[in-house]
Scaffold this motif. Structure first.
Motif, mmCIF file in Angstrom:
data_model
loop_
_atom_site.group_PDB
_atom_site.id
_atom_site.type_symbol
_atom_site.label_atom_id
_atom_site.label_comp_id
_atom_site.label_asym_id
_atom_site.label_seq_id
_atom_site.Cartn_x
_atom_site.Cartn_y
_atom_site.Cartn_z
ATOM 1 N N ARG A 87 40.589 -4.884 11.919
ATOM 2 C CA ARG A 87 40.086 -5.820 11.374
ATOM 3 C C ARG A 87 40.412 -5.910 9.855
ATOM 4 N N ARG A 88 40.210 -4.631 9.225
ATOM 5 C CA ARG A 88 39.958 -4.648 7.762
ATOM 6 C C ARG A 88 41.483 -4.176 7.208
ATOM 7 N N THR A 89 42.460 -4.028 8.143
ATOM 8 C CA THR A 89 43.815 -3.623 7.645
ATOM 9 C C THR A 89 44.501 -4.699 7.259
ATOM 10 N N SER A 90 45.038 -4.797 5.893
ATOM 11 C CA SER A 90 45.676 -5.979 5.249
ATOM 12 C C SER A 90 47.429 -5.654 5.549
ATOM 13 N N GLY A 91 47.608 -4.175 5.624
ATOM 14 C CA GLY A 91 48.921 -4.100 5.827
ATOM 15 C C GLY A 91 49.312 -3.845 7.201
ATOM 16 N N VAL A 92 50.217 -2.770 7.534
ATOM 17 C CA VAL A 92 50.634 -2.458 8.792
ATOM 18 C C VAL A 92 49.798 -1.550 9.733
ATOM 19 N N PHE A 93 49.107 -2.166 10.818
ATOM 20 C CA PHE A 93 48.112 -1.380 11.752
ATOM 21 C C PHE A 93 48.836 -0.615 12.733
ATOM 22 N N VAL A 94 48.753 0.800 12.591
ATOM 23 C CA VAL A 94 49.696 1.676 13.793
ATOM 24 C C VAL A 94 48.603 2.298 14.559
ATOM 25 N N LEU A 95 48.615 1.984 15.934
ATOM 26 C CA LEU A 95 47.735 2.672 16.798
ATOM 27 C C LEU A 95 48.281 3.573 17.761
ATOM 28 N N ASN A 96 47.925 4.730 17.756
ATOM 29 C CA ASN A 96 48.221 5.986 18.814
ATOM 30 C C ASN A 96 47.082 5.899 19.887
ATOM 31 N N GLU A 102 31.383 1.819 12.689
ATOM 32 C CA GLU A 102 31.715 0.499 12.017
ATOM 33 C C GLU A 102 31.431 0.662 10.492
ATOM 34 N N ALA A 103 30.000 1.045 10.414
ATOM 35 C CA ALA A 103 29.728 1.241 9.178
ATOM 36 C C ALA A 103 30.470 2.312 8.029
ATOM 37 N N ASP A 104 31.121 3.232 8.669
ATOM 38 C CA ASP A 104 31.734 4.218 8.020
ATOM 39 C C ASP A 104 33.153 3.630 7.550
ATOM 40 N N VAL A 105 33.775 3.029 8.563
ATOM 41 C CA VAL A 105 34.767 1.936 8.250
ATOM 42 C C VAL A 105 34.636 0.978 7.278
ATOM 43 N N ALA A 106 33.386 0.380 7.346
ATOM 44 C CA ALA A 106 33.251 -0.746 6.304
ATOM 45 C C ALA A 106 33.102 0.028 4.841
ATOM 46 N N ALA A 107 32.633 1.193 4.634
ATOM 47 C CA ALA A 107 32.521 2.054 3.465
ATOM 48 C C ALA A 107 34.127 2.106 2.764
ATOM 49 N N ALA A 108 35.067 2.276 4.002
ATOM 50 C CA ALA A 108 36.416 2.461 3.537
ATOM 51 C C ALA A 108 36.948 1.210 3.145
#
Length: 303
Positions: free
Chosen positions: A157-166, A125-131
């Protein structure tokens, strides 16, 4: 080549990257059987890496969030992605090996794959927070499940646009994650694992799933949910050599089309065409096409 700036990324991929060790055989071995290889190649892979390359090769600005190890493969992986134009600023090293995938492909283009997660398992999560600035500023964010689930949830959670999950490798998904997904992309087997039911129109339009779902069907194309409606999209005929990277090509191409504001159903059709083209060469990324190649196929196939 110099690593590109992450500023203005159209697509951010949060996920895995591996070194793929690909063995060609006449027939896949049964349990306890030894067979002789007819060829051997090494490619940069991992579902995240493949999807990033597919989108970049289709002309989009792509940034990557993930981990490599501290071995020689780390340099190979980073250089290969950077050479494709992918921003690898946030593809950072952690102690241990870079991920590996051991791939067997037979003369019928069927494959068996074993993945060793390695550094991919350290994404946090910390790596994602840094991005976070990258994620909030990008029109499309793509994730898979070859990295820890908490990192994927954090990306959503941090995506503002379209979140695509595979969701591959497939597993039952927590409601919290499904609620964050704008477009869910699965194959038939993954759909059954995620939903607990075989593919059907009733299961596809379940209230527990996102409003937009794509079930890829290999050479038969895809089934597409858009709200309450379900659409079938056919695949153009091509000469198949290796299907290993077709699913990842589809996801990368779908993200590329959505980043250009292509309408959803048309984006799926375009992605099916890109995935079809990708099966004409050995290795997950070798056959990934350019946008011009996809456009040419779609125009000649009447799609």
């Amino acid at each position: 080549m110099d690593e590109p700036s992450s500023a203005g990324a159209e697509i951010v991929v949060v996920g895995s990257v591996n070194l793929d060790l690909v063995v060609r055989v006449e027939t896949l071995p049964h349990a306890g059987e030894t067979v002789l290889a007819t060829g051997y190649h090494e490619f940069v892979g991992g579902k995240g890496g493949n999807q990033a390359v597919a989108a970049a090769r289709l002309g989009r600005r792509v940034a990557f969030v993930g981990h490599v190890g501290t071995d020689q493969a780390a340099s190979t992986v980073r250089s290969a992605l950077a050479d494709e134009g992918v921003d690898v600023t946030l593809l950072t090293p952690v102690d241990g090996p870079t991920g590996r995938a051991f791939v067997q492909v037979d003369d019928e283009a069927e494959n068996q794959i074993i993945v060793v997660g390695g550094a991919n398992g350290a994404l946090s999560e910390a790596d994602v927070a840094a991005a976070a600035p990258l994620l909030t500023g990008s029109p499309v964010v793509v994730a898979q499940l070859e990295v820890p689930l908490e990192a994927v949830v954090a990306a959503g959670r941090r995506t503002s646009g379209v979140f695509v999950l595979n969701p591959a490798p497939a597993q039952e998904l927590p409601r919290e994650l499904l609620a964050l997904v704008d477009v869910l992309v699965v194959n038939e087997g993954e759909f059954e694992v995620v939903t607990g039911a075989p593919v059907s129109e009733e299961a596809l339009t379940s209230s527990s799933l996102p409003e937009r779902v794509v079930v890829t069907l290999g050479g038969r194309g895809a089934l597409v949910r858009d709200g309450a409606s379900v659409l079938s999209v056919g695949a153009p005929r091509v000469e198949v050599v290796d299907t290993t990277g077709a699913g990842d090509t589809f996801v990368g191409a779908l993200a590329a089309a959505l980043a250009r504001d292509v309408p959803y159903a048309d984006a799926v059709r375009w992605a099916v065409g890109a995935a079809s083209l990708s099966t004409q060469a050995l290795g997950a990324t070798s056959g990934m096409p350019s946008a011009a190649e996809v456009d040419r196929l779609m125009s000649t196939s009447g799609s």
